[in-house]
Write a protein that holds these residues in place. Structure first.
Motif, PDB file in Angstrom:
ATOM      1  N   TRP A 112       2.941  -1.004  -3.778  1.00  0.00           N
ATOM      2  CA  TRP A 112       3.569   0.146  -4.416  1.00  0.00           C
ATOM      3  C   TRP A 112       2.693   0.614  -5.570  1.00  0.00           C
ATOM      4  CZ3 TRP A 112       7.366   2.936  -2.534  1.00  0.00           C
ATOM      5  CH2 TRP A 112       8.200   2.363  -1.562  1.00  0.00           C
ATOM      6  N   ILE A 113       2.556   1.899  -5.689  1.00  0.00           N
ATOM      7  CA  ILE A 113       1.808   2.526  -6.768  1.00  0.00           C
ATOM      8  C   ILE A 113       2.784   3.432  -7.498  1.00  0.00           C
ATOM      9  CG2 ILE A 113      -0.076   4.108  -7.321  1.00  0.00           C
ATOM     10  CD1 ILE A 113      -1.210   3.295  -4.493  1.00  0.00           C
ATOM     11  N   ASN A 114       2.840   3.314  -8.803  1.00  0.00           N
ATOM     12  CA  ASN A 114       3.740   4.165  -9.579  1.00  0.00           C
ATOM     13  C   ASN A 114       2.949   5.218 -10.322  1.00  0.00           C
ATOM     14  OD1 ASN A 114       6.208   2.868  -8.907  1.00  0.00           O
ATOM     15  ND2 ASN A 114       5.551   1.169 -10.186  1.00  0.00           N
TER      16      ASN A 114
ATOM     17  N   ALA B 177       6.340   9.776  -8.786  1.00  0.00           N
ATOM     18  CA  ALA B 177       6.780   9.149  -7.535  1.00  0.00           C
ATOM     19  C   ALA B 177       6.364   7.686  -7.444  1.00  0.00           C
ATOM     20  CB  ALA B 177       6.207   9.920  -6.348  1.00  0.00           C
ATOM     21  N   HIS B 178       7.124   6.958  -6.622  1.00  0.00           N
ATOM     22  CA  HIS B 178       6.723   5.633  -6.170  1.00  0.00           C
ATOM     23  C   HIS B 178       5.966   5.882  -4.864  1.00  0.00           C
ATOM     24  CE1 HIS B 178       9.344   3.536  -8.982  1.00  0.00           C
ATOM     25  NE2 HIS B 178      10.322   4.351  -8.617  1.00  0.00           N
ATOM     26  N   HIS B 179       4.684   5.558  -4.847  1.00  0.00           N
ATOM     27  CA  HIS B 179       3.857   5.752  -3.651  1.00  0.00           C
ATOM     28  C   HIS B 179       3.693   4.404  -2.963  1.00  0.00           C
ATOM     29  CE1 HIS B 179       2.547   9.744  -5.056  1.00  0.00           C
ATOM     30  NE2 HIS B 179       2.577   9.189  -6.250  1.00  0.00           N
ATOM     31  N   LEU B 180       3.900   4.401  -1.662  1.00  0.00           N
ATOM     32  CA  LEU B 180       3.681   3.200  -0.866  1.00  0.00           C
ATOM     33  C   LEU B 180       2.369   3.376  -0.115  1.00  0.00           C
ATOM     34  CD1 LEU B 180       4.666   0.505   0.301  1.00  0.00           C
ATOM     35  CD2 LEU B 180       5.885   1.817   2.041  1.00  0.00           C
ATOM     36  N   LEU B 181       1.539   2.363  -0.160  1.00  0.00           N
ATOM     37  CA  LEU B 181       0.254   2.405   0.512  1.00  0.00           C
ATOM     38  C   LEU B 181       0.160   1.201   1.440  1.00  0.00           C
ATOM     39  CD1 LEU B 181      -2.305   4.150   0.541  1.00  0.00           C
ATOM     40  CD2 LEU B 181      -3.154   2.821  -1.368  1.00  0.00           C
ATOM     41  N   VAL B 182      -0.136   1.458   2.719  1.00  0.00           N
ATOM     42  CA  VAL B 182      -0.269   0.394   3.712  1.00  0.00           C
ATOM     43  C   VAL B 182      -1.757   0.202   4.001  1.00  0.00           C
ATOM     44  CG1 VAL B 182       0.285  -0.332   6.065  1.00  0.00           C
ATOM     45  CG2 VAL B 182       1.976   0.942   4.737  1.00  0.00           C
ATOM     46  N   PHE B 183      -2.163  -1.072   4.075  1.00  0.00           N
ATOM     47  CA  PHE B 183      -3.562  -1.423   4.285  1.00  0.00           C
ATOM     48  C   PHE B 183      -3.753  -2.227   5.566  1.00  0.00           C
ATOM     49  CE2 PHE B 183      -2.939  -1.066  -0.243  1.00  0.00           C
ATOM     50  CZ  PHE B 183      -4.089  -0.443  -0.700  1.00  0.00           C
ATOM     51  N   ASP B 184      -4.908  -2.054   6.171  1.00  0.00           N
ATOM     52  CA  ASP B 184      -5.369  -2.898   7.258  1.00  0.00           C
ATOM     53  C   ASP B 184      -6.736  -3.418   6.818  1.00  0.00           C
ATOM     54  OD1 ASP B 184      -5.533  -4.129   9.808  1.00  0.00           O
ATOM     55  OD2 ASP B 184      -6.749  -2.453  10.534  1.00  0.00           O
ATOM     56  N   ASN B 185      -6.858  -4.724   6.619  1.00  0.00           N
ATOM     57  CA  ASN B 185      -8.109  -5.309   6.117  1.00  0.00           C
ATOM     58  C   ASN B 185      -8.600  -4.613   4.854  1.00  0.00           C
ATOM     59  OD1 ASN B 185      -8.357  -7.296   8.174  1.00  0.00           O
ATOM     60  ND2 ASN B 185      -9.091  -5.719   9.570  1.00  0.00           N
TER      61      ASN B 185
ATOM     62  N   THR C 256       0.547   6.130   4.079  1.00  0.00           N
ATOM     63  CA  THR C 256       1.181   6.283   2.779  1.00  0.00           C
ATOM     64  C   THR C 256       2.454   7.115   2.899  1.00  0.00           C
ATOM     65  OG1 THR C 256       0.763   6.819   0.451  1.00  0.00           O
ATOM     66  CG2 THR C 256      -0.101   8.362   2.081  1.00  0.00           C
ATOM     67  N   GLY C 257       3.264   7.032   1.879  1.00  0.00           N
ATOM     68  CA  GLY C 257       4.475   7.832   1.746  1.00  0.00           C
ATOM     69  C   GLY C 257       4.949   7.697   0.313  1.00  0.00           C
ATOM     70  N   ARG C 258       5.877   8.541  -0.083  1.00  0.00           N
ATOM     71  CA  ARG C 258       6.353   8.476  -1.468  1.00  0.00           C
ATOM     72  C   ARG C 258       7.862   8.649  -1.532  1.00  0.00           C
ATOM     73  NH1 ARG C 258       4.424  14.251  -4.198  1.00  0.00           N
ATOM     74  NH2 ARG C 258       5.783  15.555  -2.920  1.00  0.00           N
ATOM     75  N   LEU C 259       8.422   8.112  -2.604  1.00  0.00           N
ATOM     76  CA  LEU C 259       9.843   8.214  -2.918  1.00  0.00           C
ATOM     77  C   LEU C 259       9.927   8.776  -4.322  1.00  0.00           C
ATOM     78  CD1 LEU C 259      12.892   7.476  -2.465  1.00  0.00           C
ATOM     79  CD2 LEU C 259      12.332   5.227  -3.420  1.00  0.00           C
ATOM     80  N   PHE C 260      10.712   9.838  -4.505  1.00  0.00           N
ATOM     81  CA  PHE C 260      10.800  10.458  -5.825  1.00  0.00           C
ATOM     82  C   PHE C 260      12.138  11.156  -6.002  1.00  0.00           C
ATOM     83  CE2 PHE C 260       9.165  13.625  -2.965  1.00  0.00           C
ATOM     84  CZ  PHE C 260       9.691  14.828  -3.381  1.00  0.00           C
TER      85      PHE C 260
ATOM     86  N   ARG D 135       9.702  -0.033   4.755  1.00  0.00           N
ATOM     87  CA  ARG D 135       9.426  -0.372   3.353  1.00  0.00           C
ATOM     88  C   ARG D 135       9.968   0.705   2.416  1.00  0.00           C
ATOM     89  NH1 ARG D 135       7.781  -3.570   6.617  1.00  0.00           N
ATOM     90  NH2 ARG D 135       9.957  -4.092   6.383  1.00  0.00           N
ATOM     91  N   LEU D 136       9.802   1.977   2.771  1.00  0.00           N
ATOM     92  CA  LEU D 136      10.329   3.065   1.944  1.00  0.00           C
ATOM     93  C   LEU D 136      11.851   2.984   1.846  1.00  0.00           C
ATOM     94  CD1 LEU D 136       8.084   5.987   3.242  1.00  0.00           C
ATOM     95  CD2 LEU D 136       8.148   5.153   0.878  1.00  0.00           C
ATOM     96  N   LEU D 137      12.513   2.724   2.963  1.00  0.00           N
ATOM     97  CA  LEU D 137      13.975   2.632   2.961  1.00  0.00           C
ATOM     98  C   LEU D 137      14.453   1.398   2.199  1.00  0.00           C
ATOM     99  CD1 LEU D 137      14.741   3.836   6.585  1.00  0.00           C
ATOM    100  CD2 LEU D 137      15.001   5.123   4.444  1.00  0.00           C
ATOM    101  N   GLU D 138      13.737   0.293   2.303  1.00  0.00           N
ATOM    102  CA  GLU D 138      14.080  -0.901   1.518  1.00  0.00           C
ATOM    103  C   GLU D 138      14.046  -0.583   0.027  1.00  0.00           C
ATOM    104  OE1 GLU D 138      11.223  -3.838   2.713  1.00  0.00           O
ATOM    105  OE2 GLU D 138      12.261  -4.246   4.605  1.00  0.00           O
ATOM    106  N   LYS D 139      13.016   0.142  -0.388  1.00  0.00           N
ATOM    107  CA  LYS D 139      12.888   0.519  -1.802  1.00  0.00           C
ATOM    108  C   LYS D 139      14.063   1.399  -2.217  1.00  0.00           C
ATOM    109  CE  LYS D 139      10.430   1.142  -5.654  1.00  0.00           C
ATOM    110  NZ  LYS D 139      10.229   0.060  -6.612  1.00  0.00           N
TER     111      LYS D 139
END
Length: 141
Positions: A5-7, A42-50, A56-60, A89-93
């Motif tokens: 999560w990135i704020n 916003a709370h930004h969600l960032l998903v990584f692979d390696n 990404t997506g955001r909640l605000f 993950r966004l819905l959990e948040k």
């Protein structure tokens, strides 16, 4: 696959790189429209692979209600359930924050995806950066 999560602005450029590829380069959204006043709060969600950012997506809070937005997955990672992982993950948040109503503006082509997570359309189709969208809502008891 992992996520963080990135704020606000802290670490936002990683999320913006994914958005730029998907929305500006792929979907031809004008670059000037891709950033807005909600990015800073916003709370930004960032998903990584390696350790490579792939989704990404955001909640605000837009002043009236909580909203999801800028949900995207890099093209080469689509069809691998990463979008579902991101949405969960966004819905959990949202649920952990006690949110009772969650809105989003879906591209018309993605309506079925958001229905899987309990969102329903309302209102008329509208133009969002040259792409047809519809508003959707998920209500919690």
């Amino acid at each position: 696959m992992n996520y963080k999560w990135i704020n606000g602005k802290e670490g936002f450029e990683e999320a913006f790189k994914v958005r730029k590829v998907v929305f500006v380069e792929e979907q031809k959204v004008p670059g000037s429209m891709e950033r807005d006043e909600f990015d800073e709060q916003a709370h930004h969600l960032l998903v990584f692979d390696n350790n490579i950012p792939i989704a990404t997506g955001r909640l605000f809070y837009n002043g009236k209600y909580f909203k999801l937005g800028r949900i995207c997955v890099l093209k080469q990672y689509r069809g691998m359930d990463i979008g579902r992982y991101l949405m969960k993950r966004l819905l959990e948040k949202a649920e952990s924050e006690g949110i009772k109503r969650l809105d989003l503006d879906s591209q018309v082509s993605a309506i079925g995806f958001y229905r899987i997570f309990g969102f329903s359309e309302f209102g008329d189709v509208f133009d969002g950066a040259g792409i047809e969208h519809v508003s959707m809502v998920k209500l919690y008891d």
